[in-house]
Design a protein around this motif. Structure first.
Motif, short mmCIF file in Angstrom:
data_model
loop_
_atom_site.label_atom_id
_atom_site.label_comp_id
_atom_site.label_asym_id
_atom_site.label_seq_id
_atom_site.Cartn_x
_atom_site.Cartn_y
_atom_site.Cartn_z
N TYR A 191 0.83 -1.21 0.00
CA TYR A 191 0.00 0.00 0.00
C TYR A 191 0.86 1.25 0.00
CZ TYR A 191 -3.65 -3.22 1.60
OH TYR A 191 -4.54 -4.24 1.71
N SER A 240 -3.14 -2.95 -5.47
CA SER A 240 -2.21 -3.05 -4.35
C SER A 240 -1.92 -4.48 -3.93
CB SER A 240 -2.78 -2.29 -3.14
OG SER A 240 -3.09 -0.97 -3.48
N TRP A 256 -14.02 -6.55 -4.61
CA TRP A 256 -13.70 -5.91 -5.90
C TRP A 256 -14.73 -6.26 -6.97
CZ3 TRP A 256 -10.67 -2.68 -3.98
CH2 TRP A 256 -9.56 -3.00 -3.18
N ARG A 318 -10.22 -1.71 -10.55
CA ARG A 318 -8.99 -1.88 -9.77
C ARG A 318 -8.35 -3.25 -10.00
NH1 ARG A 318 -7.98 1.73 -5.31
NH2 ARG A 318 -6.67 0.03 -4.55
N LEU A 368 -1.66 4.08 -12.09
CA LEU A 368 -1.02 5.12 -11.27
C LEU A 368 -1.98 6.26 -10.94
CD1 LEU A 368 2.44 5.12 -13.00
CD2 LEU A 368 2.11 5.02 -10.53
N VAL A 369 -2.95 6.48 -11.82
CA VAL A 369 -3.90 7.57 -11.58
C VAL A 369 -5.32 7.00 -11.51
CG1 VAL A 369 -2.49 9.42 -12.54
CG2 VAL A 369 -3.90 8.06 -14.07
N ALA A 370 -5.43 5.81 -10.94
CA ALA A 370 -6.71 5.09 -10.94
C ALA A 370 -7.86 5.92 -10.39
CB ALA A 370 -6.56 3.78 -10.16
N ASP A 371 -7.61 6.67 -9.31
CA ASP A 371 -8.71 7.43 -8.71
C ASP A 371 -9.26 8.47 -9.69
OD1 ASP A 371 -8.34 5.91 -6.53
OD2 ASP A 371 -7.89 7.54 -5.13
N LEU B 547 -0.62 14.64 -14.09
CA LEU B 547 -0.68 14.00 -12.78
C LEU B 547 0.10 12.69 -12.83
CD1 LEU B 547 -2.21 14.16 -10.03
CD2 LEU B 547 -3.98 12.77 -11.09
N ARG B 548 0.96 12.46 -11.86
CA ARG B 548 1.80 11.26 -11.89
C ARG B 548 1.14 10.11 -11.12
NH1 ARG B 548 4.68 7.51 -13.18
NH2 ARG B 548 6.92 7.40 -12.94
N LYS B 549 0.56 10.43 -9.97
CA LYS B 549 0.01 9.33 -9.17
C LYS B 549 -1.21 9.83 -8.40
CE LYS B 549 1.36 5.82 -5.78
NZ LYS B 549 0.34 6.10 -4.75
N ASN B 550 -2.28 9.13 -8.54
CA ASN B 550 -3.47 9.42 -7.76
C ASN B 550 -4.26 8.13 -7.63
OD1 ASN B 550 -5.64 10.58 -6.43
ND2 ASN B 550 -6.67 11.12 -8.33
N VAL B 551 -3.92 7.37 -6.61
CA VAL B 551 -4.61 6.10 -6.43
C VAL B 551 -4.68 5.79 -4.94
CG1 VAL B 551 -2.41 4.94 -6.99
CG2 VAL B 551 -4.53 3.62 -6.91
N THR B 552 -5.88 5.50 -4.49
CA THR B 552 -6.04 5.09 -3.10
C THR B 552 -5.59 3.65 -3.00
OG1 THR B 552 -8.03 6.39 -3.18
CG2 THR B 552 -7.65 5.12 -1.18
N ALA B 553 -4.74 3.37 -2.02
CA ALA B 553 -4.15 2.05 -1.95
C ALA B 553 -5.19 1.00 -1.60
CB ALA B 553 -3.03 2.04 -0.93
N LYS B 554 -6.01 1.28 -0.59
CA LYS B 554 -6.83 0.22 -0.04
C LYS B 554 -8.31 0.43 -0.31
CE LYS B 554 -6.09 2.89 4.05
NZ LYS B 554 -5.72 3.04 5.41
N CYS B 555 -9.07 -0.55 0.06
CA CYS B 555 -10.50 -0.43 -0.19
C CYS B 555 -11.27 -0.36 1.12
CB CYS B 555 -11.01 -1.58 -1.05
SG CYS B 555 -12.63 -1.22 -1.74
N LYS B 563 -15.47 4.67 0.14
CA LYS B 563 -14.60 4.85 -1.01
C LYS B 563 -15.31 5.67 -2.10
CE LYS B 563 -11.54 3.70 -4.25
NZ LYS B 563 -10.25 4.36 -4.25
N LEU B 567 -14.54 9.57 -3.67
CA LEU B 567 -14.42 9.91 -5.09
C LEU B 567 -15.48 10.92 -5.51
CD1 LEU B 567 -13.60 6.38 -6.53
CD2 LEU B 567 -12.06 8.32 -6.44
N GLN B 570 -14.36 14.30 -4.45
CA GLN B 570 -13.35 14.78 -5.38
C GLN B 570 -14.01 15.32 -6.64
OE1 GLN B 570 -10.30 11.80 -5.93
NE2 GLN B 570 -9.80 12.51 -7.97
#
Lengths: 378, 598
Positions: A191, A240, A256, A318, A368-371, B547-555, B563, B567, B570
């Motif tokens: 993570y 992750s 998921w 995801r 990398l920009v999933a959100d 944008l290089r990185k924008n990801v929530t690691a966990k759920c 979650k 979003l 945002q």
């Protein structure tokens, strides 16, 4: 007739100490609160067993730290959970555990209770990083915990690791990965550190006590993780999550894939009969409600098909397998590539999504920009 | 009351030099209000005024004042303290026969002291200089009196030394008011002639007009004519403020008071107009009719696009008691529907904006203020240009002109060098340098108005360590090498960001604006070019990296709702932005053109 629930999540809110980055509902272990909590968990499960068809093939006990429970109480809870298993299917029964909490006695209780998979919150093998994260264990205790679990007969071991810890270099992260791989886990969850509002770490970031790792470096760490683990035979089956073939966490896959699951315990979330619900995030209130025969739910949300289809996109994107077009069409009566044509085309042209006959999925750049990508499907 | 016992005067001063305290002291001495009733600054009644120490609305108070055993009537005609309200100041002064010029003994003569004194001289008023705050430790009463003599040519011997706070010197000051300010003249049997020097809106009575009667008499029930507007009304109420409202039957030449005449909105009254008898009108109006001129413009857009109606209603409400700002519908590709508003000056703009948010509860997005330009077209026609978007196409323009101001800056002598450097950067033209004393200097400069719009005053304060003061007035228009600079975001011109500026400053300003935009606009999934251009020529560029990185690691342990809500939040944040050329531009970015230069 309601749908059959095949997954159960049980939340044990106790920890020995509360880590600075963690925003899951947890409280410092109070020995006197243990038995009433386990009673309430079992009562909640009993109530569902009457009203709902439960035939579990995955069970997940999380927290908090389930392994802070005394062995007797832990086993009492696990045994009741195991009674919900579908006897005709193989059961994946996971418990979370923290290093320094798994004694041989606890490990025996886990296995005796039916647990066959342990997810260990290693987070880091570096002393200073563990200090920043306010973890109480020492690096060597991870290996000890793995050994203790294996000795007790646990079948599958998963390790949690965190990258992007303040002060962490790329080399330091790669060392962590190597240390984890040396323990030959079946599964790894890696993570990127999230600063959650309301946690001490968030405040430290806001006040400048800690400094966030540059997003460029964090992105590189993420990519290095995928490549390093692939070289060691781990598939990235979710953004992750990494597993040896056949060792994916079936329980998390339920989330998921937007399939139903029962959640019990304080703060637990569940999704049953099209209703998403959340329990009260307070152990005392949860126990009290149980004693009075009241519902533990603090919120409920019934989603219509359109909302469910959007959530499915949010969740399945995801997964490395992506949104399976056939399964999606079966559930919602439309091909996702048609239903979300504009959003998909936009991200196709940016190289963030790929679409083939079987699925819509994120590219490596898209992960990398999933959100940002997923937000367009909500 | 007999005219020889009446004195009509104003108290004028630089801000914070003690005008209101002195007025209160006079009220208290007259017995009009008791010590107990006396709140600080009785004459300022709006919350905002009190907070900012600025008197926005003029009013008049009549008090009986015993001086050496004889009872006089003092009519104190209050004036706004700030240059933005110069027009209202000059109207209020036109209703007076004299003025007390208050100067803080610890501060000396300041820029508004000079401006106010000039305004009084223009109105042929007798000026009594009053050096105030003589009780303070840092007071330099003699030096201050010398400065007054030096700058304004008023002999030191005429100066009154007082402490409005303690009451010292007030007795003597009242004597010189009686002695030096002439009593009003004017034939009380003649045709009614009165100057409307202020008007306020009262929710219950409509418009209340303050007037100074110069000739004849105004009576309750009388049919009156406002000469400038050519509108007739019937007087329903007459009175004086003492300082509470006291109704009277008539006001005669020499007196000041108010009348109410079923006038519905402030827009129906022009300050400076003449009131006369509708049946037997005066031969001609009194001099000084001149509508207020808006010199600064900006757009207000509702912060939430749906609040357009609320914003319009709020602006209408505000204009009920401030007739000097204007508004008209405006629309922008970037910001949607809103209003273009005109103001008397920058402070006036700030006040209106604050009142909108405070009194009306409407959040506004305000675009950068701009001045009015003049375009001389090849056809010979001259048009006013209030916004870059209104600029006619370049081939139709023969010449562009920009407004010029003259400014007096008073500063410690050691800061003169820094001010001259600052003035150079702002295209200032040096006119004059005068020493008020060996330590203090008054500089006179001409500036293009748009060069002092943004931050000039702040910069002045900074280079003079807080001691510099300035005052300005618009003196006319001058031909200038002006250009329109467009800002392109992802290849698309953003109308709300276009500015008119001098060619020589375009490169610097263009780079500044782009730097600020780069900070305000979040990274997107793609690279965003930013450009500043004059016509088709790009003069500056910047790039916002993707944008290089924008990801929530966990759920969140299966808490899907949480979650999703993250979003959604945002996404909602994005909704409040304006999307231009696929780029989400936050409202703050539209203030980029305001970025101070250094």
């Amino acid at each position: 007739m309601s749908e059959i629930v095949r997954s159960i999540y049980a939340h044990v809110p106790f920890c020995h100490t509360i880590c600075g980055y963690c925003d899951f509902y947890s409280e410092v272990l109070d020995r006197n609160a243990v038995t009433p909590l386990v009673d309430a968990l079992i009562a909640e499960l009993d109530a569902y067993a009457v009203a709902t068809s439960i035939a579990a093939d995955t069970i997940f006990v999380g927290g908090g730290t389930p392994t802070t429970l005394p062995a007797v109480e832990l086993r009492r809870l696990l045994t009741r959970l195991a009674q919900c298993a579908n006897s005709e299917a193989s059961l994946e029964f996971t418990s979370e555990a923290n290093p320094a909490t798994v004694t041989p006695e606890i490990a025996d209780a886990l296995v005796a209770g039916g647990v066959n998979r342990v997810s260990i919150g290693a987070q880091s093998f570096d002393k200073s990083e563990l200090r920043v994260l306010e973890r109480i264990h020492h690096p060597p205790q991870v290996a000890q915990t793995v050994a203790t679990c294996r000795a007790a007969g646990v079948d599958a071991i998963s390790l949690d690791l965190i990258f992007g810890v303040p002060g962490q270099s790329m080399n330091a992260w790669l060392s962590n990965l190597q240390a984890a791989l040396a323990l030959e886990p079946d599964h790894l969850s890696c993570y990127g550190l999230t600063y959650e509002r309301g946690t001490p770490l968030f405040d430290q970031l806001a006040t400048g006590v800690v400094t966030r790792v540059e997003s460029e470096l964090e992105a590189e760490m993420f990519e290095a993780t995928i490549d390093t683990l692939a070289a060691h035979g781990f598939d990235q089956y979710e953004i992750s999550n990494f597993a040896k073939p056949g060792r994916e966490c079936r329980h998390n896959l339920r989330y998921w894939r937007n399939e139903p699951y029962l959640g019990i315990g304080p703060s637990a979330a569940g999704f049953v009969d099209g209703v998403r619900y959340k329990n009260v995030p307070d152990t005392a209130a949860y126990v009290r409600a149980s004693r009075l025969g009241q519902s533990a739910r603090i919120s409920e949300e019934r989603l219509d098909a359109a909302a469910r289809s959007r959530e499915t996109m949010m969740l399945e994107l995801r997964l490395r397998e992506g949104v399976a077009r056939g399964r999606f069409a079966d559930r919602f009566g439309a091909d996702p590539a048609a239903l979300f044509r504009d959003a998909i085309n936009r991200h196709l042209s940016l190289g963030l999504l790929e679409v083939d006959a079987g699925a819509v999925r994120l590219t490596r750049a898209g992960q990398l920009v999933a959100d940002s990508v997923i937000a367009d499907f909500i | 009351m007999d005219q020889s016992r009446i004195r009509n005067f104003s108290i004028i001063a630089h801000i914070d030099h003690g005008k209101s305290t002195l007025a209160d002291r006079l009220l208290q001495r007259s017995g009009a209000i008791s010590e107990r009733q006396m709140r600080e600054q009785t004459l300022d009644d709006m919350e905002l005024e009190r907070e900012r120490g600025i008197t926005i609305k003029a009013s008049a108070v009549s008090v009986d004042m015993p001086v050496d055993g004889v009872s006089y009537m003092f009519n104190l005609i209050d004036t706004p303290g700030h240059v933005d309200f110069h027009y209202e100041v000059s109207r209020a002064l036109a209703a007076c026969d004299g003025a007390l010029l208050v100067v803080d003994a610890t501060q000396g003569v300041q820029a508004q002291t000079v401006a106010n004194a000039y305004a009084a001289v223009e109105n042929d008023l007798h000026i009594i200089p009053v050096v105030n705050k003589i009780d303070l430790p840092g007071a330099r009463p003699e030096d201050t009196a010398l400065e007054i003599e030096h700058v304004l040519g008023i002999p030191v011997d005429d100066v009154q030394f007082v402490s409005a706070k303690s009451g010292d010197g007030i007795e003597e000051m009242c004597r010189s008011i009686v002695k030096l300010i002439p009593p009003p003249s004017g034939d009380r049997a003649g045709h009614l002639q009165g100057l409307v020097f202020d008007a306020v809106y009262d929710e219950y009575r409509g418009v209340v007009c303050f007037t100074r009667i110069s000739q004849g008499r105004i009576r309750k029930g009388q049919k009156i004519l406002l000469m400038g507007r050519e509108r007739q009304y019937v007087v329903t109420e007459l009175g004086k403020m003492r300082p509470g409202r006291v109704v009277v039957d008539s006001l005669a030449a020499g007196e000041a008071g108010y009348f109410v005449a079923s006038i519905k909105t402030l827009a129906d009254v022009t300050v400076g107009d003449t009131v006369t008898d509708a049946l037997n009108p005066a031969a001609e109006p009194m001099p000084g009719y001149d509508p207020p001129k808006q010199v600064v413009f900006c757009d207000f857009y509702p912060a939430g696009g749906e609040e357009y109606d609320e914003l319009r209603d709020a602006l209408s409400r505000l204009s009920l008691n401030d007739a000097s700002f204007t508004f008209q519908p405006q629309s922008s590709d970037a910001l949607g529907f809103g209003f273009r508003c005109g103001f008397l000056g920058l402070l006036h703009m700030d006040i209106v904006q604050e009142r909108l948010e405070r009194e009306c509860g409407v959040d506004v997005v305000q675009t950068a203020p701009s001045v009015t330009y003049e375009a001389q077209l090849t056809s010979g026609e001259v048009v006013r240009v209030e916004a870059a978007g209104d600029l006619p196409s370049i081939d139709k323009i023969a010449e562009l002109r920009e407004p010029i101001i003259e400014t007096q800056i008073i500063t410690p002598a050691e800061s003169v060098g820094s001010i001259m450097k600052l003035a150079d950067q702002r295209r200032g033209i040096f006119k004059k340098q005068e020493y008020l004393s060996p330590q203090r200097v008054m500089l006179t400069y001409e500036f293009p108005f748009n060069e002092i719009l943004y931050d000039f005053y702040d910069r002045l304060k900074s280079v003079t360590r807080g001691y510099g003061t300035m005052d300005y007035h618009v003196i006319g228009f001058r031909t200038s090498d002006l250009v329109k600079m467009d800002i392109l975001v992802n290849g698309k011109a953003v109308d709300a960001l276009s500015v008119i500026l001098h060619r020589s400053t375009a490169d610097r300003r263009g780079r500044k604006i782009l730097t600020r935009l780069r900070q305000e606009i979040a990274r997107h999934l793609f690279e965003i070019p930013l450009q500043a251009a004059i016509g088709s020529r790009v003069i500056a560029r910047e790039t916002i990296k993707p944008l290089r990185k924008n990801v929530t690691a966990k759920c969140y342990g299966g808490d899907v709702t949480r979650k999703r809500k993250l979003l959604e939040k945002q996404k909602a944040g994005k909704k409040r932005m304006k999307t231009i050329g696929n780029v989400d531009i936050p409202q703050k970015a539209f203030m980029a053109v305001l970025e101070p230069e250094d």
